[in-house]
Design a protein around this motif. Structure first.
Motif, PDB file in Angstrom:
ATOM      1  N   LEU A  48       0.709  -1.106   0.108  1.00 19.81           N
ATOM      2  CA  LEU A  48      -0.089   0.118  -0.096  1.00 19.81           C
ATOM      3  C   LEU A  48       0.963   1.397   0.125  1.00 19.81           C
ATOM      4  N   ASP A  49       0.516   2.332  -0.590  1.00 21.29           N
ATOM      5  CA  ASP A  49       1.142   3.492  -0.598  1.00 21.29           C
ATOM      6  C   ASP A  49       0.241   4.822  -0.014  1.00 21.29           C
ATOM      7  N   ASP A  50       0.658   5.722   0.036  1.00 22.48           N
ATOM      8  CA  ASP A  50       0.186   7.017   0.812  1.00 22.48           C
ATOM      9  C   ASP A  50      -1.539   7.212   0.663  1.00 22.48           C
ATOM     10  N   PHE A  51      -2.207   6.648  -0.441  1.00 27.33           N
ATOM     11  CA  PHE A  51      -3.321   6.574  -0.938  1.00 27.33           C
ATOM     12  C   PHE A  51      -4.376   5.422  -0.241  1.00 27.33           C
ATOM     13  N   GLY A  52      -3.320   4.514   0.515  1.00 30.67           N
ATOM     14  CA  GLY A  52      -4.476   3.472   1.011  1.00 30.67           C
ATOM     15  C   GLY A  52      -4.870   2.566   0.047  1.00 30.67           C
ATOM     16  N   LEU A  53      -5.904   2.057   0.419  1.00 25.41           N
ATOM     17  CA  LEU A  53      -6.651   1.137  -0.332  1.00 25.41           C
ATOM     18  C   LEU A  53      -7.103   1.801  -1.791  1.00 25.41           C
ATOM     19  N   VAL A  54      -7.196   3.039  -1.662  1.00 24.89           N
ATOM     20  CA  VAL A  54      -7.805   3.901  -3.105  1.00 24.89           C
ATOM     21  C   VAL A  54      -6.966   3.269  -4.322  1.00 24.89           C
ATOM     22  N   SER A  55      -5.824   3.309  -4.161  1.00 26.74           N
ATOM     23  CA  SER A  55      -5.042   3.133  -5.384  1.00 26.74           C
ATOM     24  C   SER A  55      -4.609   1.704  -5.597  1.00 26.74           C
ATOM     25  N   ALA A  56      -4.892   0.851  -4.530  1.00 28.72           N
ATOM     26  CA  ALA A  56      -5.068  -0.634  -4.534  1.00 28.72           C
ATOM     27  C   ALA A  56      -6.273  -0.989  -5.210  1.00 28.72           C
ATOM     28  N   LEU A  57      -7.284  -0.646  -5.222  1.00 27.32           N
ATOM     29  CA  LEU A  57      -8.539  -1.146  -5.628  1.00 27.32           C
ATOM     30  C   LEU A  57      -8.425  -1.434  -7.362  1.00 27.32           C
ATOM     31  N   HIS A  58      -9.047  -2.413  -7.534  1.00 28.08           N
ATOM     32  CA  HIS A  58      -9.125  -2.817  -8.820  1.00 28.08           C
ATOM     33  C   HIS A  58     -10.280  -1.782  -9.498  1.00 28.08           C
ATOM     34  N   PRO A  59      -9.991  -1.442 -10.878  1.00 31.36           N
ATOM     35  CA  PRO A  59     -11.196  -0.456 -11.291  1.00 31.36           C
ATOM     36  C   PRO A  59     -12.528  -0.911 -11.363  1.00 31.36           C
ATOM     37  N   THR A  60     -12.605  -2.009 -11.510  1.00 33.90           N
ATOM     38  CA  THR A  60     -14.074  -2.728 -11.416  1.00 33.90           C
ATOM     39  C   THR A  60     -14.835  -2.277 -10.068  1.00 33.90           C
ATOM     40  N   PHE A  61     -14.182  -2.245  -9.037  1.00 35.12           N
ATOM     41  CA  PHE A  61     -14.641  -1.753  -7.782  1.00 35.12           C
ATOM     42  C   PHE A  61     -15.572  -0.491  -7.819  1.00 35.12           C
ATOM     43  N   TRP A  62     -14.802   0.609  -8.663  1.00 39.63           N
ATOM     44  CA  TRP A  62     -15.419   1.942  -9.040  1.00 39.63           C
ATOM     45  C   TRP A  62     -16.652   1.772  -9.839  1.00 39.63           C
ATOM     46  N   ALA A  63     -16.399   0.908 -10.747  1.00 42.40           N
ATOM     47  CA  ALA A  63     -17.545   0.833 -11.712  1.00 42.40           C
ATOM     48  C   ALA A  63     -18.711   0.533 -10.917  1.00 42.40           C
ATOM     49  N   GLY A  64     -18.610  -0.822 -10.188  1.00 40.28           N
ATOM     50  CA  GLY A  64     -19.682  -1.396  -9.363  1.00 40.28           C
ATOM     51  C   GLY A  64     -20.335  -0.383  -8.393  1.00 40.28           C
ATOM     52  N   LEU A  65     -19.471   0.489  -7.783  1.00 41.68           N
ATOM     53  CA  LEU A  65     -19.981   1.330  -7.009  1.00 41.68           C
ATOM     54  C   LEU A  65     -20.937   2.461  -7.815  1.00 41.68           C
ATOM     55  N   ALA A  66     -20.332   2.918  -9.063  1.00 43.81           N
ATOM     56  CA  ALA A  66     -21.330   3.783  -9.746  1.00 43.81           C
ATOM     57  C   ALA A  66     -22.617   3.072 -10.280  1.00 43.81           C
ATOM     58  N   VAL A  67     -22.551   1.783 -10.673  1.00 45.22           N
ATOM     59  CA  VAL A  67     -23.651   1.243 -11.092  1.00 45.22           C
ATOM     60  C   VAL A  67     -24.822   1.027  -9.946  1.00 45.22           C
ATOM     61  N   LEU A  68     -24.307   0.605  -8.826  1.00 47.84           N
ATOM     62  CA  LEU A  68     -25.019   0.719  -7.551  1.00 47.84           C
ATOM     63  C   LEU A  68     -25.746   1.721  -7.124  1.00 47.84           C
ATOM     64  N   THR A  69     -24.960   3.178  -7.502  1.00 52.64           N
ATOM     65  CA  THR A  69     -25.604   4.491  -7.044  1.00 52.64           C
ATOM     66  C   THR A  69     -26.710   4.857  -8.167  1.00 52.64           C
ATOM     67  N   ALA A  70     -26.413   4.596  -9.386  1.00 51.76           N
ATOM     68  CA  ALA A  70     -27.272   4.994 -10.230  1.00 51.76           C
ATOM     69  C   ALA A  70     -28.673   4.053 -10.123  1.00 51.76           C
ATOM     70  N   GLY A  71     -28.429   2.952  -9.994  1.00 50.59           N
ATOM     71  CA  GLY A  71     -29.498   1.891  -9.739  1.00 50.59           C
ATOM     72  C   GLY A  71     -30.415   2.300  -8.555  1.00 50.59           C
ATOM     73  N   PHE A  72     -29.644   2.658  -7.430  1.00 48.66           N
ATOM     74  CA  PHE A  72     -30.655   3.135  -6.536  1.00 48.66           C
ATOM     75  C   PHE A  72     -31.362   4.310  -6.592  1.00 48.66           C
ATOM     76  N   TRP A  73     -30.712   5.427  -7.346  1.00 48.35           N
ATOM     77  CA  TRP A  73     -31.331   6.557  -7.586  1.00 48.35           C
ATOM     78  C   TRP A  73     -32.533   6.489  -8.485  1.00 48.35           C
ATOM     79  N   PHE A  74     -32.456   5.765  -9.388  1.00 48.19           N
ATOM     80  CA  PHE A  74     -33.653   5.619 -10.382  1.00 48.19           C
ATOM     81  C   PHE A  74     -34.722   4.716  -9.656  1.00 48.19           C
ATOM     82  N   THR A  75     -34.395   3.624  -8.681  1.00 49.81           N
ATOM     83  CA  THR A  75     -35.175   2.829  -8.113  1.00 49.81           C
ATOM     84  C   THR A  75     -35.944   3.751  -6.968  1.00 49.81           C
ATOM     85  N   VAL A  76     -35.300   4.672  -6.342  1.00 49.11           N
ATOM     86  CA  VAL A  76     -35.707   5.058  -5.026  1.00 49.11           C
ATOM     87  C   VAL A  76     -36.987   6.365  -5.480  1.00 49.11           C
ATOM     88  N   ARG A  77     -36.546   6.840  -6.698  1.00 47.70           N
ATOM     89  CA  ARG A  77     -37.113   8.267  -7.190  1.00 47.70           C
ATOM     90  C   ARG A  77     -38.533   7.456  -7.659  1.00 47.70           C
TER      91      ARG A  77
END
Length: 779
Positions: free
Chosen positions: A213-242
């Motif tokens: 790990l570097d000074d960015f901690g887990l941020v720089s170590a995470l695989h890019p698909t983690f960020w994609a999954g978080l974006a998909v989850l947030t978009a799905g939640f928003w259109f569902t809750v509305r």
């Protein structure tokens, strides 16, 4: 003989024939198959004369009751109607030999039957048909005829004109229309983003390397698909809750998946628990299990404070015994997820006190989850005390309001008992949470809606009773410093940030956390201004958000008061922040008025509700801009929460090195280290002493940096045999010192090299997690 009835005469309904007479000559005439249908469902004839006067009886015929004419009979009559061009009628199938010969057109009955069939065919040709195909594939059985069948050869029937036959009745499941699978898919479409996000998260956890790990901690170590999954989850939640038509179970599922991605990722990636403080609390539990009781400052020194607030540790010691594990380290890596889930129930109860708008409730819960980056959800008394704090607020808001009425007053004793139990659990577990609870309950009691002083007085009495008895030894020693810090807001806020973050990663993650908290507070302010209806209906939540602010003037709380204030403000701030992201929200009063004035229409009750297929809304401010804000906050949680994992994570080899130290250290030994940021730092603290030289006066630290081996040997020389003095320098200590601006790597390497080259120290163990030296007896 009476001439055949005209079509106009046949169109007038007549009463159905009565029961048959005992003799055949007076039987009621059966209804011909071409007779029109009356209002009561029976066919009426224009010639009530006895059948025996019109045609000879059939030898094999038996008395039959009068029958009714259905739509299918009319359709069959239309199929056998005469051709309008030739005047010929298709002949029915051949009858048995006992039936009379075919009647001619001059027969009045036959002529009337043909004329009736022609009329029925003309009427059926103009009826709308919606199931001709279903009738063609599922022909119904032929109705029994009331007239004798002629003995003529079968003739081909006239094909039905398009759209001329009515819809047949549903007789079995095969007559039903095909299932509307698009509607079912539309109802279940929120599951698609959930599954996609979970799949991306699982893939990311399997392809993330945390060994360097570097000074960015887990941020720089995470695989890019983690960020994609978080974006998909947030978009799905928003259109569902509305979507108001979606049940709340979908929103709950999204929030649970969010907590799993936020809080369970570290438990899966790291083989050892995070946070040196969590390891410290495990040592306190081990002490309770070892000693079998509480001890004072004369035996434990500063660590006696945990025996004076033992609620959390005693409960965990009982849990360790119940589970049959060696220590709490076996499960405390999953505690952040468990403690976060525990917050959901009181949060929902609090929010549902003021609104039933599922959009507002679940958006507020989402913002609370992404805004709670402080890290107090780890294995600590604060995590449980905060959940109990919200539980007390939920009971007060729902059962001690002015709307409770006389029935609520009668049952208030039960709720007061429950309140006392919750407050007692808080008071015996944590020092700060009771103070936060008192100021919040006092603020609520000052309003007209919650002008009931029972909760506040109960909390104050229990708190004072504990402070003046079990906690009195600690408070007696700490009271002078606490009194001096009262009113010094500048010093309390300044020390709240701790030491200065150093390095690009530490500064970036620190600013991400500050921006996230600032954004939530600004959104809350915008929600107060924008949603005017909530200023009155949700005023108690506004007080809950503002009540912790005076605690800045009370104490610095070990350089953490600013973080605790933000955490206790978050439940109320998240509610109003969610209101800022949504269009006009509803309150309980508005919902009740809408239900009373706008009952559901009959058409709505008759038709099952179908959920439409998801469609991307038109680019509008009310949809896309709040989604971007929600997505930015969700993504910012990761660096705010996991950006310092280089400091908080201890590899297994570092844990093994420290464990080797305590396995061989005699009683009354001394462990000297740069700081307390290493695993098992308080292991066996009741028999081993600790000294962290970076916590000492700055002048003494400068002396150690100038001549490390000499100064450290002098500080450690006071230990008397058979006790030993050890020097420990680990990877976690170096990361904490570098990222918080204490000593840089060059200075720490110089200290390590000086000790290694000094004859006063002897190497005990070394690996990639750190080094361990012991002071030689001669020195």
């Amino acid at each position: 003989m009476r001439p055949p009835a005209t079509p106009r005469e046949r169109s007038v309904p007549e009463p159905a024939p009565g029961p048959e007479a005992t003799d055949g000559s007076h039987r009621a005439a059966p209804t011909p198959p071409d007779a029109p249908e009356t209002a009561d469902g029976t066919g009426a004839t224009s010639d009530p004369a006895p059948r025996a006067a019109q045609e000879p009886p059939t030898p094999a015929a038996s008395p039959e009751p009068p029958t009714t004419v259905s739509r299918k009979q009319a359709a069959k009559a239309a199929a056998t109607s005469p051709d309008p061009t030739t005047g010929r009628s298709p002949q029915p199938p051949t009858a048995t030999a006992t039936q009379p010969p075919t009647a001619t057109a001059s027969d009045p009955v036959t002529a009337a039957s043909q004329e009736s069939a022609a009329t029925a065919s003309e009427e059926a040709s103009v009826r709308p048909v919606r199931a001709a195909t279903a009738r063609a594939h599922h022909p119904t059985a032929r109705e029994p005829s009331t007239t004798p069948a002629p003995t003529t050869a079968p003739a081909p029937t006239t094909p039905e004109p398009s759209g001329s036959a009515p819809e047949p009745p549903v007789t079995d499941l095969s007559d039903l229309a095909p299932a509307a699978w698009p509607a079912r898919a539309a109802a279940a479409w929120p599951a698609l983003p959930l599954l996609v996000a979970l799949a991306l998260w699982v893939y990311a956890t399997r392809h993330t390397d945390v060994s360097a790990l570097d000074d960015f901690g887990l941020v720089s170590a995470l695989h890019p698909t983690f960020w994609a999954g978080l974006a998909v989850l947030t978009a799905g939640f928003w259109f569902t809750v509305r979507d108001r038509r979606r049940p709340g179970a979908w929103s709950l599922a999204y929030v649970l998946v969010l907590l799993v991605m936020e809080r369970a990722t570290q438990a899966l990636l790291y083989p050892t628990p995070l946070y040196a403080w969590a390891w410290k609390h495990d040592a306190v539990i081990d002490h309770l299990l070892t000693s079998g009781g509480l001890q004072g400052a004369d035996r434990l020194g500063d660590m006696a404070v945990y025996d004076q607030w033992p609620g959390f540790f005693a409960a965990q010691a009982a849990l360790v015994r119940l589970l049959g594990v060696d220590n709490a380290a076996m499960y405390m890596a999953w505690w952040p997820l468990v403690s976060s889930v525990l917050l959901l129930l009181p949060l929902l109860l609090i929010y549902r006190t003021f609104t039933e708008d599922r959009r507002l409730i679940w958006t507020a819960v989402w913002l609370f989850c992404v805004g709670n980056w402080v890290g107090q959800d780890y294995f600590s008394p604060q995590s449980v005390a905060f959940a109990l704090h919200l539980g007390v607020l939920a009971v007060v808001l729902r059962r001690y309001g002015r709307s409770g009425g006389p029935h609520g007053r009668q049952g208030q004793a039960v709720w007061t008992v429950l309140l006392s139990v919750l407050v007692t659990a808080i008071v015996v577990s944590h020092q700060l949470t009771p103070g936060m609870l008192v100021v919040t309950l006092v603020a609520l009691a000052l309003t007209r809606r919650y002008r009931d002083w029972v909760p506040a007085v109960t909390t104050v009495v229990i708190f004072l009773a504990w402070c003046l008895t079990a906690a009195l030894p600690f408070l007696s020693d700490a009271m002078p410093d606490m009194i001096r810090s009262i009113g010094d807001i500048g010093a309390n806020v300044e020390t709240g940030y701790g030491t200065t973050p150093t390095g690009t990663g530490a500064v970036a993650t620190s600013w991400a956390a500050r921006l996230l908290s600032g954004s939530v507070l600004l959104l809350a302010l915008a929600g107060v201004v924008r949603q005017r209806v909530l200023r009155h209906r949700a005023l108690p939540l506004l007080l809950i958000a503002a009540a912790p602010l005076p605690m800045f003037a009370a104490s610095s709380y070990g350089s953490e008061m600013i973080f605790r204030v933000l955490m206790f403000m978050l439940p109320g701030a998240a509610f109003f922040a969610a209101a800022a992201l949504l269009p006009k929200v509803r309150t309980l009063a508005a919902d009740a008025a809408a239900r009373d004035t706008a009952p559901p229409s009959p058409a709505t009750r008759a038709r099952p509700r179908r959920v439409p297929l998801p469609a991307l809304p038109r680019p509008r401010y009310g949809v896309w801009v709040p989604l971007l804000v929600l997505l930015a906050g969700t993504l910012a949680f990761v660096p705010s929460y996991s950006g310092k994992d280089r400091v908080n994570y201890f590899p297994p080899r570092e844990v093994a090195l420290v464990q080797q130290l305590f396995d061989q250290a005699p009683d009354d030994s001394l462990v000297v280290a740069a700081n307390r940021n290493y695993p098992l730092a308080y292991e066996q603290y009741w028999r081993v002493d600790h000294y962290w030289f970076l916590d000492d006066d700055r002048r003494h630290v400068d002396e150690i940096v100038r001549d490390p081996a000499t100064v450290l040997a002098r500080d450690m020389a006071a230990v008397e045999p058979p006790a030993r003095a050890y020097f420990l320098l680990t990877r976690g200590q170096m990361a904490n010192s570098e990222m918080n601006g204490q000593l840089d790597r060059a200075q720490l390497d110089r200290i390590r090299e000086s000790v290694a080259s000094s004859p006063a120290f002897e190497l005990v163990a070394e690996n990639d997690g750190g080094v361990l030296y012991v002071l030689t007896p001669a020195s």
